[in-house]
Write an enzyme that holds these catalytic residues in place. Sequence first.
Site, PDB file in Angstrom:
ATOM      1  N   ASP A   1       1.014  -1.287   0.298  1.00  0.00           N
ATOM      2  CA  ASP A   1      -0.146  -0.490   0.097  1.00  0.00           C
ATOM      3  C   ASP A   1       0.648   1.148   0.002  1.00  0.00           C
ATOM      4  OD1 ASP A   1       0.928  -0.256   2.657  1.00  0.00           O
ATOM      5  OD2 ASP A   1      -1.202   0.405   3.467  1.00  0.00           O
TER       6      ASP A   1
ATOM      7  N   SER B   1     -11.695   4.429  27.891  1.00  0.00           N
ATOM      8  CA  SER B   1     -11.166   3.503  27.128  1.00  0.00           C
ATOM      9  C   SER B   1     -12.070   2.345  28.051  1.00  0.00           C
ATOM     10  CB  SER B   1     -10.310   3.276  26.766  1.00  0.00           C
ATOM     11  OG  SER B   1     -10.314   1.698  26.963  1.00  0.00           O
TER      12      SER B   1
ATOM     13  N   GLY C   1      -3.092  -5.834  18.767  1.00  0.00           N
ATOM     14  CA  GLY C   1      -1.782  -6.135  18.387  1.00  0.00           C
ATOM     15  C   GLY C   1      -1.815  -7.933  18.254  1.00  0.00           C
TER      16      GLY C   1
ATOM     17  N   LEU D   1      -5.490  -7.031  13.159  1.00  0.00           N
ATOM     18  CA  LEU D   1      -6.327  -7.461  12.129  1.00  0.00           C
ATOM     19  C   LEU D   1      -6.852  -5.551  12.330  1.00  0.00           C
ATOM     20  CD1 LEU D   1      -7.870 -10.506  13.847  1.00  0.00           C
ATOM     21  CD2 LEU D   1      -6.627  -9.599  11.490  1.00  0.00           C
ATOM     22  N   SER D   2      -5.565  -4.386  12.578  1.00  0.00           N
ATOM     23  CA  SER D   2      -6.454  -3.487  12.092  1.00  0.00           C
ATOM     24  C   SER D   2      -7.272  -2.481  13.468  1.00  0.00           C
ATOM     25  CB  SER D   2      -7.376  -3.169  10.958  1.00  0.00           C
ATOM     26  OG  SER D   2      -6.086  -3.417  10.281  1.00  0.00           O
TER      27      SER D   2
ATOM     28  N   SER E   1      -6.042  -0.450  15.560  1.00  0.00           N
ATOM     29  CA  SER E   1      -6.020   1.241  15.076  1.00  0.00           C
ATOM     30  C   SER E   1      -6.590   2.100  14.963  1.00  0.00           C
ATOM     31  CB  SER E   1      -4.435   1.510  15.693  1.00  0.00           C
ATOM     32  OG  SER E   1      -3.643   0.303  14.724  1.00  0.00           O
TER      33      SER E   1
ATOM     34  N   ASP F   1      -5.501  -0.059   5.451  1.00  0.00           N
ATOM     35  CA  ASP F   1      -6.823   0.110   6.730  1.00  0.00           C
ATOM     36  C   ASP F   1      -7.786   0.869   6.622  1.00  0.00           C
ATOM     37  OD1 ASP F   1      -4.577  -1.995   7.619  1.00  0.00           O
ATOM     38  OD2 ASP F   1      -3.635  -1.919   8.912  1.00  0.00           O
TER      39      ASP F   1
ATOM     40  N   TYR G   1       8.533  -2.940  11.781  1.00  0.00           N
ATOM     41  CA  TYR G   1       7.589  -2.734  10.169  1.00  0.00           C
ATOM     42  C   TYR G   1       8.544  -1.180   9.185  1.00  0.00           C
ATOM     43  CZ  TYR G   1       3.575  -0.814   7.303  1.00  0.00           C
ATOM     44  OH  TYR G   1       2.472  -0.436   6.403  1.00  0.00           O
TER      45      TYR G   1
HETATM   46  C1  GLA Z   1      -0.923  -2.930   8.456  1.00  0.00           C
HETATM   47  C2  GLA Z   1      -0.218  -1.765   8.138  1.00  0.00           C
HETATM   48  C3  GLA Z   1      -1.426  -0.894   6.774  1.00  0.00           C
HETATM   49  C4  GLA Z   1       0.215  -2.367   5.590  1.00  0.00           C
HETATM   50  C5  GLA Z   1       0.033  -3.270   5.973  1.00  0.00           C
HETATM   51  C6  GLA Z   1       0.865  -4.751   5.657  1.00  0.00           C
HETATM   52  O1  GLA Z   1      -1.963  -3.373   8.634  1.00  0.00           O
HETATM   53  O2  GLA Z   1      -1.044  -0.649   8.796  1.00  0.00           O
HETATM   54  O3  GLA Z   1      -0.459  -0.126   6.296  1.00  0.00           O
HETATM   55  O4  GLA Z   1       1.109  -1.665   5.971  1.00  0.00           O
HETATM   56  O5  GLA Z   1       0.620  -3.810   7.342  1.00  0.00           O
HETATM   57  O6  GLA Z   1       0.647  -5.172   4.533  1.00  0.00           O
END
Ligand code: GLA
Length: 385
Positions: free
Chosen positions: A36, A67, A122, A125-126, A128, A172, A220
Site C-alpha cells: 500500500d 476506554s 496487536g 487486524l487493524s 488501531s 487499513d 515495520y
Molecule cells: C499494516 C499497515 C498497512 C499495511 C500492512 C502491510 O497493517 O497499517 O498500511 O502496510 O501493515 O500490508
Amino acid sequence: MQTPAELAALHFASYNVPGQLYAAPGRVNLIGEHTDYCDGFVMPAAIDFSTIVALSHRSDGRILAHSVNFDERLDQSVSELLAGRTRHWSDYPAGVLWALREHGVPIDNGFSLTIAGNVPLGAGLSSSASVEVATAFAVLGATSYDLPLKQIALLCQRAENAFVGANVGIMDQFVACCGQQDHAVMIDCRSLEYTLAPIPPDIRIVICNSMVKHDNTGAYNTRRAEMEAGLRILQQHRPEIKALRDATVDDLARWGSEMTPESLRRCRHVITEDTRVLAAVEAFRNSDLTRFGELMHEAQLSFRDDFQASCPEIDTLIALAEKQPGCFGARLTGGGFGGCTVNLVAADRAAAFTKAMRAGYLEATGIAAEIYTSRASAGAHAILL
Ligand code: GLA
C-alpha cells in the site's frame, strides 16, 4: 463487548448527556502485503469485529475519554492532549483530533468520548485503524462536517503517521471506511480507486490468531526503510519510477546487485506481490478459488523469505492449514512478525478446520490460538438506537 445500547448507557452515566454512536471495523487482508505504501494494490475485507465510539459535545475545551477495554479515563484540555504522543491508547483518538483540527474541523470546544471494541489488539487486524475511523466518524458527525470517505481515511492515516509515529500505508483506514458486506475491496493505493470483489457465499474467512503480538512501529518501519533504499537505487537508473508500483522484476535483475541483500529482497517481495494481487482479482472474478489459494501460498512464501516478516508460530499455522481439507489458501495477514493468518475455507469444512487448527497449533507450540470466523462486513457507520 458491550452492546451499543449498553455503551450509550455508560456514556450517559459518565457525562450526563446522550452520545452519538459510530462503529468502524477491523480488517483482514486477503492478499497484497506491504504494497500500500508503494502505491500498489491490496485486497482487504472489513470484518465483523469493530470499535464503537459514543461522543458528545463539551464547551469547556476539554477532552474526556473513557476506554472501556483499558478501563481507564482521561481528562485533559484539548491543547494538552494534542501536544504530542504519550504512547498510550489515547494517542489514536488524540491523533485523529489533531489531524481533523489541522484540516479545519472545529474541535476546540472539546468532546466526551466512550470507546469500546472487540477487534483483538496487536493481532494484525487493524484495531488501531478501527479506533481512528470510529473517532473520526463520531467527530465529523457531531460537528456536521462533511468529508468524502477517502479523505477521512487519509486523515486517519495521517494521524497514525504523524501523531502516533507508525509509518503505515492507507489500506487499513481505507477499508475501515469503504468496506462492504460480503465483499473484498481491491484498492489501487495510488489513485485510491477501488473495486468490490464479491466473496463466494460458500466460502468462510477463518482467522487464526497466533497470539504472538505484533506492532506497526519497530520492524515495520525498518522493512519500509530498506525497501525505500532499494527504490532510490532504481530511481537513479529510471527516474520515472515514482514508487515500487512502477518497477519490474527486470529492473531488479539489472540493478538489484547495487542494493543491500535486504533491500533487494524487500523490493522483490513488493514488486511480485503487486502482480499477485492483480492475478488474485482475476481469479476471484472467475470464481477460481484454487488459483486464488495458489496465489496466497506464493504470497506467503514471498512474505516469509523475501520480506522476512513471518515467524515460526505463523509458519506452523500455515503448514497446518494447508493440510486441511477444504482450505483453499492461507497466509499471514497484516504487518507481520506475528498476528494472524487468514484462511479461505469451504463453508461446510469451516467447523472441522477450526477444530483441527486449534488442536494442531496447541500440540505444536503449546499456545491456545484464538480462531474467528468472519464474513466480510460493512465499513464505518452511525449506529441509531
Ligand atoms: C499494516 C499497515 C498497512 C499495511 C500492512 C502491510 O497493517 O497499517 O498500511 O502496510 O501493515 O500490508
